[in-house]
Structure formats: C-alpha cells, structure tokens
Scaffold this active site. Structure first.
Site, short mmCIF file in Angstrom:
data_model
loop_
_atom_site.label_atom_id
_atom_site.label_comp_id
_atom_site.label_asym_id
_atom_site.label_seq_id
_atom_site.Cartn_x
_atom_site.Cartn_y
_atom_site.Cartn_z
N HIS A 258 -54.59 -39.08 97.29
CA HIS A 258 -54.15 -38.99 98.69
C HIS A 258 -54.50 -37.58 99.17
O HIS A 258 -53.70 -36.65 99.04
CB HIS A 258 -52.65 -39.25 98.78
N HIS B 132 -44.57 -46.31 94.91
CA HIS B 132 -43.68 -45.21 95.29
C HIS B 132 -42.42 -45.26 94.43
O HIS B 132 -41.61 -46.17 94.53
CB HIS B 132 -43.28 -45.23 96.77
N HIS C 183 -46.13 -39.78 90.53
CA HIS C 183 -45.17 -38.75 90.17
C HIS C 183 -44.53 -39.00 88.80
O HIS C 183 -44.55 -38.12 87.92
CB HIS C 183 -44.08 -38.65 91.24
N GLU D 131 -56.14 -42.97 99.62
CA GLU D 131 -55.11 -43.30 100.58
C GLU D 131 -54.86 -42.13 101.53
O GLU D 131 -55.14 -40.97 101.21
CB GLU D 131 -53.81 -43.71 99.89
#
Length: 249
Positions: A44, A196, A220, A75
């Site tokens: 991203h 996410h 993450h 993205e």
C-alpha cells in the site's frame, strides 16, 4: 478452492525507513515469504511514502515476474497515487481503498451510491489494462450489488470489527455479518477477499464461518510474528491456519 495468503510487507518498509541503511530489505522479505509458500505480496504505497516507496513498488514488480502464478496486489486510493503505479507495473490485482492522504490506517470501506461515479471510470481503466479490481468494503450485504455495478471483480471485506469482537460475546454476531456479506457478494458475481487485523488466532474461525473467501491479505500481525519466528516459519504457520479452517469446517 482454498483461501490464498497474500503478505503485506508495508511494516517491513516502515522499520527500514527509520534509518538510511536499506535494512530490512522489503524485496528480501517478500522473497522469503514467497519461498515459504505465500501466494502473493501486497503493498500500500501511500503518497507520503511513510513505508512503501515508489522504488519498492517497482523492485517488487521485478521480483514477482520471477514467481509466475503468485499475485502482486497494489492497494490504495485511486484518486491519489495508485493509478500511476497500476499503469506502470500492471499488477495482477488492484485493491481500491478510500483512505485520505494522512489517514493512519484503513478504517472504512467505499459507500454506494456516493462513490460510484468517481470509481466507475477508474475500475474500467484497470480492467482494460487487464488488472483485477477489488473494492475495500464494510461487511454490508446491501452494498455488494452496487460494488459489482461499479465494475469491480472482487470486494475485500474490512475485518477490523470482526477482529475487535473476536473472543467476546459480540463475536458470533460479527461473524454472521461477514458471512451474510460474503454470500451477498458472491450472489452479485463478486469474488471475496478479506483483510485487516487478521492473525493466527482469529483467521481459521473466520474462514470456517465465512464462505468462499478467495484471499486474505495480512500484514501487521504476520510481520510482528515474523520478528519472533522468522518469515518462513510465520508464513507456514498462517498457511496451517488456512489448512485447519478447511480441514475442520
């Protein structure tokens, strides 16, 4: 078909950018993840280059050419800097995310009919280039047909609400929301991605409950795990979570 794993390497770039030594290497991280069995790499590239930089996008594109059958997913917000990257490197998938330029992290999906007019020509351009388009969406079944009408091939369900509710009394209701949204998307002719805050604890329960998830994009938590386990062992651990979901569904 079993869910595919795309590794988001933004956080590797974030650590690298704290110094001027070029380490850790984003492309090396991606290569190690691919060697361990990851099905794709996600980036991203935000306009402020707080993590992924323009050079990373191009270096990763060169790397991915050596891995046929693996997916390169770029993205971002198509009204900012995303379309230039898509035109230059032609990734397999572009994921449109409605982030503002200074947004800390993605936290909501596109809204229809509000966003339809500006998205439709950008989606059409990607498809003319041969790039699959996925729209980042909240788990709202009534929005899925409109996403398809805008020209999207897939939606990526924004899973932070599920992750926040996992292990709480609200968890079952959240899972039902995502299952309903996935079914509505598929009924509209869309493929379903998700991402996410997915992690080793909540991934398999999500995939068992939500039908037909083609791909999960995880960054993450996966990179955090890799700090302790290494890239290869971590990727294999997430692949085992996916296997567990399909073997025990």
């Amino acid at each position: 078909m079993k869910t595919r794993l795309s590794v988001n390497v933004n956080k590797v770039a974030l650590v690298r950018n704290t110094r001027h030594l070029g380490i850790p290497s984003v492309t090396r991280a991606a290569e190690l993840c691919l060697q361990a069995g990851a099905h794709g790499i996600t980036v991203h590239p935000r306009p402020d280059e707080r993590h992924i930089r323009a050079g990373d996008v191009h270096e990763l594109a060169a790397l991915m050419k050596r891995w046929p059958g693996r997916e390169y997913n770029i993205e971002g917000n198509p009204t900012q800097n995303l379309m230039a990257f898509i035109r230059e490197v032609l990734p397999i998938q572009a994921t449109f995310v409605p982030d503002s330029e200074d947004q800390f992290t993605s936290d909501h999906g596109w809204r229809f009919p509000h966003d339809a007019e500006r998205l439709r020509p950008l989606v059409a351009e990607c498809r003319e280039l041969g790039v699959r388009v996925s729209l980042f969406m909240d788990p709202e079944p009534e929005q899925m047909a409109a996403a398809r009408a805008a020209g999207a091939d897939r939606v990526e369900l924004y899973t932070e609400p599920y992750a926040a509710a996992w292990g709480t009394p609200e968890g079952a209701a959240q899972l039902q929301r995502y299952a309903d949204a996935a079914r509505a998307a598929q009924a509209a002719g869309l493929g379903v991605n998700a991402g996410h805050d997915l992690n080793q604890g909540n991934l398999a329960p999500f995939l068992r409950a939500v039908p037909g998830v083609a791909e999960v994009s995880i960054g993450h938590a996966l990179i955090a795990d890799a700090l302790e386990l290494g890239y290869a062992a971590t990727v294999r651990a997430y692949l085992r979570c996916i296997d567990d979901a399909f073997e025990n569904s």
